[in-house]
Design an enzyme around this catalytic site. Structure first.
Site, PDB file in Angstrom:
ATOM      1  N   GLY A 128     120.215   5.720 -40.003  1.00  0.00           N
ATOM      2  CA  GLY A 128     119.476   4.490 -39.529  1.00  0.00           C
ATOM      3  C   GLY A 128     120.552   3.419 -39.533  1.00  0.00           C
ATOM      4  O   GLY A 128     121.310   3.343 -39.147  1.00  0.00           O
ATOM      5  N   ASP A 158     121.880  11.019 -32.682  1.00  0.00           N
ATOM      6  CA  ASP A 158     121.016   9.318 -33.407  1.00  0.00           C
ATOM      7  C   ASP A 158     121.664   8.510 -31.917  1.00  0.00           C
ATOM      8  O   ASP A 158     121.074   7.512 -32.072  1.00  0.00           O
ATOM      9  CB  ASP A 158     121.727   9.214 -34.817  1.00  0.00           C
ATOM     10  CG  ASP A 158     123.532   9.485 -34.531  1.00  0.00           C
ATOM     11  OD1 ASP A 158     123.948  10.769 -34.604  1.00  0.00           O
ATOM     12  OD2 ASP A 158     124.324   8.402 -35.073  1.00  0.00           O
TER      13      ASP A 158
HETATM   14  P1  AMP Z   1     128.250   5.418 -35.200  1.00  0.00           P
HETATM   15  O1  AMP Z   1     129.369   6.515 -35.093  1.00  0.00           O
HETATM   16  O2  AMP Z   1     128.398   3.952 -34.883  1.00  0.00           O
HETATM   17  O3  AMP Z   1     126.833   5.836 -33.546  1.00  0.00           O
HETATM   18  O4  AMP Z   1     127.251   5.016 -36.372  1.00  0.00           O
HETATM   19  C1  AMP Z   1     127.335   6.212 -36.761  1.00  0.00           C
HETATM   20  C2  AMP Z   1     126.297   5.983 -38.041  1.00  0.00           C
HETATM   21  O5  AMP Z   1     126.898   4.907 -39.374  1.00  0.00           O
HETATM   22  C3  AMP Z   1     124.984   5.036 -38.047  1.00  0.00           C
HETATM   23  O6  AMP Z   1     123.831   5.040 -39.664  1.00  0.00           O
HETATM   24  C4  AMP Z   1     125.414   3.456 -37.921  1.00  0.00           C
HETATM   25  O7  AMP Z   1     124.226   2.339 -38.678  1.00  0.00           O
HETATM   26  C5  AMP Z   1     126.326   3.927 -39.355  1.00  0.00           C
HETATM   27  N1  AMP Z   1     127.519   2.244 -39.530  1.00  0.00           N
HETATM   28  C6  AMP Z   1     128.911   2.625 -38.102  1.00  0.00           C
HETATM   29  N2  AMP Z   1     129.546   1.590 -38.538  1.00  0.00           N
HETATM   30  C7  AMP Z   1     128.836   1.443 -39.662  1.00  0.00           C
HETATM   31  C8  AMP Z   1     129.506  -0.267 -40.640  1.00  0.00           C
HETATM   32  N3  AMP Z   1     130.620  -0.571 -40.894  1.00  0.00           N
HETATM   33  N4  AMP Z   1     128.950  -0.744 -41.583  1.00  0.00           N
HETATM   34  C9  AMP Z   1     127.010   0.244 -42.090  1.00  0.00           C
HETATM   35  N5  AMP Z   1     127.273   0.850 -41.356  1.00  0.00           N
HETATM   36  C10 AMP Z   1     127.675   1.910 -40.146  1.00  0.00           C
HETATM   37 MG    MG Z   2     125.043   5.437 -33.155  1.00  0.00          MG
END
Ligand code: AMP
Ligand code: MG
Length: 486
Positions: A90, A252
């Site tokens: 999410g 995702d």
């Molecule tokens: P990503 O690798 O950026 O696609 O992120 C994978 C998941 O981790 C997604 O659900 C993001 O919303 C969550 N996410 C990534 N970085 C953060 C952060 N600094 N704080 C909270 N959630 C994060």
């Molecule tokens: Mg992502």
């Protein structure tokens, strides 16, 4: 042209309700300031480009202000990360502020990334750092200019808010635009949590808003899946043809629209290297450059699994079977054009593969090779590019075949340079160029980010005074380690 307060909202995803997203207000970052804005992205909302310099612009896209009609929501989804299912992801740090429609009636999701914690933040701080926000901004706009489907970026807003990664950095927000933020992982979430009614509601929503033409088909859901397969085949063909490595192809991060989505440790190839791994955290090379093709297929099969409540397994399998041939056809078409070939022949695939093998061996700059090849008549051009190869005998044999192949095409030499330059960029977002701009921005100077963005909006046109942006990386810029932390 509109001002910021004239945007019109129609928040269709928010209306799906709490099973699909949660209301969360953005958490502002301190002392917001405009780092960079995209006129072209502002035009998608009919926004007057001078609005970017009004104080309210930085306030709106840093969480300090919100339109009365905006309905900020964190979306729920799940997905396969590096091959393993993660049941609850999410929007952990981004919010769908709302959907805006322009005078042409097109809807655009306004998504604010780095907007603070949400129920899906897990251990994360909900923030994005300046470095990764600039990278997402530049990449979105650069890919679009190259003709590679991508989410867009309206602006980056910097701040003085500290955030901790490997060291202390500053928080920023990037405002992302896309016709939809629905990912493969949205369908996986409702499938694996066994919520068939909500899953159907999601499918209906997506079908009505984004795949309306599939309604006419005897099996609309199957037609929609087929369109998703087709669009992804074309997308990955473009990535491969232009040397774009995404780096985190988790389900995702895959858009149902077949656009490039969620930028992390991505890279464009400098030297051609089929096994290139741009994500420093990807030890196994699951998302290496050449693996992007089988991984996209794997991701589509994960989506197919989630669609089994609606579509027969046989039909899903048959449709998945279209991916590779469609990919191959698009890829070959692009590579032919990059080579200045105007007609299709049986052995084109072998001609391309042999060239890539030679480039790989000689660490030839992938972008400049094609540009130089188109710069002069073919016979002269092959003599110029020859110097970059190490297997000279191999290259000479290839060049003989290439020139013979060109000779078989009547009128090929006419307009060759213009035709090739129109598909072979001079400027791409090389990691070292992004790095240089980021370092200046981290010191408070945004000029370099803005200049780089400008150069990349016209990648095929030679721009006076910008030769430095078309060069191979210096030694320090060759092996930058870009991690997942952002
Ligand atoms: P990503 O690798 O950026 O696609 O992120 C994978 C998941 O981790 C997604 O659900 C993001 O919303 C969550 N996410 C990534 N970085 C953060 C952060 N600094 N704080 C909270 N959630 C994060
Ligand atoms: Mg992502």
């Amino acid at each position: 042209m509109k001002s910021l307060d004239e945007l019109t909202f129609d928040n269709r995803f928010a209306r799906l309700g709490d099973a699909f997203s949660t209301h969360v207000l953005p958490e502002p970052i301190a002392e917001p300031r405009l780092v960079v804005a995209s006129d072209a992205a502002m035009a998608l909302l009919d926004l007057d480009p001078t609005e970017a310099h009004s104080p309210v612009f930085a306030e709106l896209f840093s969480g300090h202000k919100l339109w009365a009609e905006a309905e900020p929501r964190a979306m729920v989804y799940s997905g396969h990360q590096f091959g393993s299912y993660n049941p609850r992801l999410g929007d952990g740090r981004g919010l769908l502020l709302g959907e805006v429609y322009n005078d042409a009636g097109e809807h655009w999701d306004l998504h604010l990334k780095g907007a603070g914690q949400t129920p899906y933040s897990r251990m994360g701080d909900g923030r994005a750092v300046l470095r990764s926000s600039i990278r997402e901004f530049l990449a979105s706009e650069a890919l679009h200019a190259l003709g590679i489907p991508s989410s867009r970026a309206l602006c980056v807003i910097g701040s003085s808010t500290p955030v901790w990664r490997e060291t202390q950095e500053r928080a920023a927000m990037v405002l992302r635009l896309a016709p939809s933020h629905v990912r493969f992982g949205h369908f996986e979430y409702f499938y694996y949590t066994r919520q068939p009614e909500q899953q159907r509601e999601l499918a209906e929503h997506v079908l009505n808003l984004h795949f309306a033409e599939c309604r006419e088909q005897p099996e609309p859901y199957l037609a929609m899946f087929r369109t998703i397969v087709e669009r992804n085949a074309e997308l990955i063909a473009r990535w491969q043809a232009y040397g774009f490595c995404h780096g985190v192809m988790n389900t995702d991060n895959m858009s149902i629209l077949g656009i490039t989505f969620d930028f992390g440790p991505f890279a464009f190839l400098d030297d051609f290297d089929a096994g290139f791994i741009c994500n420093h955290s990807d030890d196994q090379g699951r998302y290496s450059f050449s693996n992007q093709v089988p991984i996209a297929h794997w991701n589509l099969s994960a989506l197919a699994q989630a669609l089994t409540p609606f579509i027969s397994v046989e039909a899903l399998k048959e449709t998945l079977g279209l991916f590779l041939p469609l990919y191959q056809a698009h890829y070959l078409d692009l590579m032919r054009r990059r080579l200045g070939l105007t007609e299709a022949r049986d052995d084109d695939s072998a001609l391309v593969e042999r060239l890539l093998g030679l480039m790989n061996k000689g660490a030839v700059d992938y972008t400049l090779f094609f540009r130089k090849l188109g710069d002069q008549p073919a016979a002269q051009a092959v003599r110029v590019v020859r110097d970059d190869f190490v297997d000279l005998a191999g290259f000479d044999a290839w060049a003989v075949e290439y020139l013979a192949r060109l000779d078989q095409e009547p009128g090929n030499a006419e307009g060759r340079r213009a035709r090739m330059h129109a598909v072979n960029p001079l400027y791409i977002l090389r990691n070292y160029l992004a790095q240089r701009a980021i370092e200046a921005a981290e010191g408070g100077d945004y000029e370099e980010v803005r200049r780089l963005h400008q150069v990349l909006t016209r990648p095929f046109e030679e721009q006076p005074g910008m030769q430095a942006y078309a060069e191979r990386p210096p030694e320090w810029g060759k092996h930058l380690e870009i991690s997942c932390s952002s």
